[in-house]
Motif scaffolding. Structure first.
Motif, PDB file in Angstrom:
ATOM      1  N   ARG A 163      22.609  55.649  52.373  1.00 47.77           N
ATOM      2  CA  ARG A 163      21.862  54.564  51.742  1.00 47.77           C
ATOM      3  C   ARG A 163      21.207  53.640  52.778  1.00 47.77           C
ATOM      4  N   GLY A 164      21.415  53.919  54.052  1.00 43.79           N
ATOM      5  CA  GLY A 164      20.846  53.087  55.099  1.00 43.79           C
ATOM      6  C   GLY A 164      21.610  51.811  55.360  1.00 43.79           C
ATOM      7  N   GLU A 165      22.854  51.755  54.903  1.00 38.01           N
ATOM      8  CA  GLU A 165      23.666  50.552  55.056  1.00 38.01           C
ATOM      9  C   GLU A 165      24.572  50.605  56.282  1.00 38.01           C
ATOM     10  N   ARG A 166      24.597  51.746  56.968  1.00 39.11           N
ATOM     11  CA  ARG A 166      25.457  51.891  58.136  1.00 39.11           C
ATOM     12  C   ARG A 166      24.746  52.765  59.162  1.00 39.11           C
ATOM     13  N   GLU A 167      24.785  52.332  60.423  1.00 36.42           N
ATOM     14  CA  GLU A 167      24.173  53.103  61.493  1.00 36.42           C
ATOM     15  C   GLU A 167      24.990  54.363  61.768  1.00 36.42           C
ATOM     16  N   ASP A 168      24.301  55.462  62.002  1.00 34.21           N
ATOM     17  CA  ASP A 168      24.979  56.743  62.223  1.00 34.21           C
ATOM     18  C   ASP A 168      25.339  56.896  63.704  1.00 34.21           C
ATOM     19  N   ILE A 169      26.366  56.197  64.136  1.00 27.29           N
ATOM     20  CA  ILE A 169      26.785  56.261  65.537  1.00 27.29           C
ATOM     21  C   ILE A 169      27.462  57.602  65.834  1.00 27.29           C
ATOM     22  N   SER A 170      28.258  58.090  64.900  1.00 28.33           N
ATOM     23  CA  SER A 170      28.997  59.341  65.127  1.00 28.33           C
ATOM     24  C   SER A 170      28.059  60.529  65.270  1.00 28.33           C
ATOM     25  N   GLY A 171      27.100  60.636  64.355  1.00 30.43           N
ATOM     26  CA  GLY A 171      26.157  61.756  64.413  1.00 30.43           C
ATOM     27  C   GLY A 171      25.367  61.759  65.695  1.00 30.43           C
ATOM     28  N   ARG A 172      24.961  60.580  66.144  1.00 34.25           N
ATOM     29  CA  ARG A 172      24.213  60.484  67.401  1.00 34.25           C
ATOM     30  C   ARG A 172      25.075  60.887  68.589  1.00 34.25           C
ATOM     31  N   ALA A 173      26.350  60.489  68.563  1.00 38.54           N
ATOM     32  CA  ALA A 173      27.258  60.847  69.658  1.00 38.54           C
ATOM     33  C   ALA A 173      27.463  62.358  69.729  1.00 38.54           C
ATOM     34  N   VAL A 174      27.603  62.987  68.565  1.00 35.86           N
ATOM     35  CA  VAL A 174      27.789  64.439  68.522  1.00 35.86           C
ATOM     36  C   VAL A 174      26.546  65.149  69.036  1.00 35.86           C
ATOM     37  N   ALA A 175      25.372  64.711  68.579  1.00 37.74           N
ATOM     38  CA  ALA A 175      24.124  65.341  69.012  1.00 37.74           C
ATOM     39  C   ALA A 175      23.916  65.168  70.513  1.00 37.74           C
ATOM     40  N   ASP A 176      24.211  63.982  71.024  1.00 37.39           N
ATOM     41  CA  ASP A 176      24.051  63.737  72.457  1.00 37.39           C
ATOM     42  C   ASP A 176      24.944  64.654  73.278  1.00 37.39           C
ATOM     43  N   CYS A 177      26.169  64.846  72.817  1.00 46.15           N
ATOM     44  CA  CYS A 177      27.102  65.727  73.529  1.00 46.15           C
ATOM     45  C   CYS A 177      26.591  67.166  73.541  1.00 46.15           C
ATOM     46  N   LEU A 178      26.100  67.632  72.400  1.00 45.96           N
ATOM     47  CA  LEU A 178      25.575  68.995  72.327  1.00 45.96           C
ATOM     48  C   LEU A 178      24.380  69.177  73.256  1.00 45.96           C
ATOM     49  N   GLU A 179      23.463  68.226  73.211  1.00 42.72           N
ATOM     50  CA  GLU A 179      22.258  68.343  74.031  1.00 42.72           C
ATOM     51  C   GLU A 179      22.588  68.286  75.520  1.00 42.72           C
ATOM     52  N   SER A 180      23.601  67.517  75.882  1.00 42.09           N
ATOM     53  CA  SER A 180      23.991  67.448  77.295  1.00 42.09           C
ATOM     54  C   SER A 180      24.559  68.773  77.784  1.00 42.09           C
ATOM     55  N   GLU A 181      25.030  69.612  76.850  1.00 43.36           N
ATOM     56  CA  GLU A 181      25.572  70.929  77.201  1.00 43.36           C
ATOM     57  C   GLU A 181      24.541  72.037  77.036  1.00 43.36           C
ATOM     58  N   GLY A 182      23.293  71.652  76.756  1.00 44.24           N
ATOM     59  CA  GLY A 182      22.229  72.645  76.670  1.00 44.24           C
ATOM     60  C   GLY A 182      21.946  73.191  75.292  1.00 44.24           C
ATOM     61  N   TYR A 183      22.594  72.647  74.256  1.00 45.41           N
ATOM     62  CA  TYR A 183      22.342  73.089  72.893  1.00 45.41           C
ATOM     63  C   TYR A 183      21.036  72.480  72.386  1.00 45.41           C
ATOM     64  N   GLU A 184      20.335  73.200  71.542  1.00 41.00           N
ATOM     65  CA  GLU A 184      19.136  72.691  70.892  1.00 41.00           C
ATOM     66  C   GLU A 184      19.525  72.196  69.494  1.00 41.00           C
ATOM     67  N   VAL A 185      19.519  70.903  69.308  1.00 43.40           N
ATOM     68  CA  VAL A 185      19.876  70.327  68.005  1.00 43.40           C
ATOM     69  C   VAL A 185      18.609  70.273  67.157  1.00 43.40           C
ATOM     70  N   VAL A 186      18.510  71.185  66.208  1.00 42.77           N
ATOM     71  CA  VAL A 186      17.260  71.333  65.453  1.00 42.77           C
ATOM     72  C   VAL A 186      17.209  70.465  64.201  1.00 42.77           C
ATOM     73  N   GLU A 187      18.372  70.029  63.710  1.00 37.81           N
ATOM     74  CA  GLU A 187      18.388  69.135  62.549  1.00 37.81           C
ATOM     75  C   GLU A 187      19.545  68.146  62.679  1.00 37.81           C
ATOM     76  N   LYS A 188      19.249  66.869  62.376  1.00 38.95           N
ATOM     77  CA  LYS A 188      20.251  65.812  62.308  1.00 38.95           C
ATOM     78  C   LYS A 188      20.140  65.185  60.925  1.00 38.95           C
ATOM     79  N   LEU A 189      21.194  65.296  60.137  1.00 37.80           N
ATOM     80  CA  LEU A 189      21.137  64.894  58.736  1.00 37.80           C
ATOM     81  C   LEU A 189      22.217  63.880  58.413  1.00 37.80           C
ATOM     82  N   ILE A 190      21.907  62.974  57.489  1.00 37.31           N
ATOM     83  CA  ILE A 190      22.898  62.058  56.923  1.00 37.31           C
ATOM     84  C   ILE A 190      22.924  62.309  55.421  1.00 37.31           C
TER      85      ILE A 190
END
Length: 311
Positions: A163-190
């Protein structure tokens, strides 16, 4: 080897494509004269001519482009080609990015014939190299020694986040970790904590996009709206309990509440799906558990690793 029978485009979305005989395809964009081109993964749509012929045998004759396809090609059963396949036509190099699509509303073709083949038989691609494709040109599968990066999606389950009432800190942290290991994150969804919606999304990402990895965060506790494990298990073709067990064992070192986590880890066809808790800290702790061994498991799913003893 295949042969291009039609090159189709439309100036506006929602308008049927027409065979324009020839079109320039721009790298990381799509057909220059097509409204569906853009910086996304469905830049070009392809459909086998044989599938259109089979459809017309039902008594409904349709011109090329009616199903929304850019390229009609004779000689390929595109549905059998995996995501990541390279297709060469003249200078143009395409990479298949999605198999089939969701049909949100039944089109006029479906209403007339009771069927529409594009969601089932069509494929989508992105343009890796620019050039012109014309009717009569030959298309072939191009072999490559280059290994495609691991492709992943991150899904955050949160009613407030959706609903846009909370910032997605967890999803961003997970995506950042994957990308730092060379993964291509093609979709980030809430997504909200809705079982049917999550199941539908997992199926789409695993079957149509054929991703290597899907990581979810949130919805694994005892709350009445915590349905992530149920949705995940419902779409599984095989269970992978060891990953979830290892995450809980590691998390128990920090808090006994870890035993209350109900997260699952499963395989759907060739896609690994792992549920993680909702907090950024817990997500990082859990990823530290499995990231080192993931390439071996994903390699087995891709059939790039033959034996468990191989590196």
């Amino acid at each position: 080897m295949g042969k291009v029978l039609a090159v189709c485009a439309s100036k506006e979305r929602g308008v049927a494509k027409k065979n324009i005989e020839s079109m320039y395809f721009l790298e990381n964009w799509g057909g220059k004269e097509d409204a569906h081109a853009g910086h996304w993964h469905r830049q070009v749509s392809l459909l086998g001519a044989e599938k259109i012929e089979e459809f017309c045998q039902k008594g409904v004759n349709v011109p090329y482009g009616t199903f929304g396809e850019n390229l009609v090609v004779e000689g390929f059963d595109f549905r059998k080609l995996p995501v990541g396949t390279w297709l060469r036509c003249n200078e143009v190099l395409l990479e298949i990015t999605q198999i089939g699509k969701e049909c949100h509303t039944h089109c006029a073709i479906y209403q007339a014939a009771g069927d529409c083949i594009m969601p089932r038989e069509g494929v989508f691609a992105k343009v890796l190299q620019s050039g012109t494709i014309s009717v009569g040109d030959e298309m072939a599968i191009e072999k490559t020694e280059k290994r495609r990066p691991w492709q992943a999606a991150v899904i955050t389950l949160s009613d407030k986040g959706a609903r846009g009432e909370r910032e997605d800190i967890s999803g961003r942290a997970v995506a950042d970790c994957l990308e730092s290991e060379g993964y291509e994150v093609v979709e980030k969804l809430i997504l909200p904590d809705e079982r049917s919606l999550l199941q539908k999304t997992l199926v789409r990402l695993a079957d149509q996009r054929q991703l290597d990895l899907i990581l979810t965060t949130g919805g694994t506790g005892f709350g009445l709206r915590d349905v992530t494990p149920e949705a995940t298990l419902a779409v599984a073709t095989r269970n992978v309990p060891g990953i979830a067990e290892a995450m809980r064992a590691e998390s128990m070192k920090f808090t006994k509440k870890a035993m209350l986590s109900r997260g699952a880890s499963v395989i759907r066809n060739k896609t690994l799906i792992i549920n993680m808790p909702g907090s950024p800290k817990a997500c990082r702790e859990c990823m530290n558990v499995f990231m080192e061994v993931l390439p071996h498991g994903l390699g087995l799913l891709r059939d790039e690793v033959r034996e468990c003893g191989e590196s």
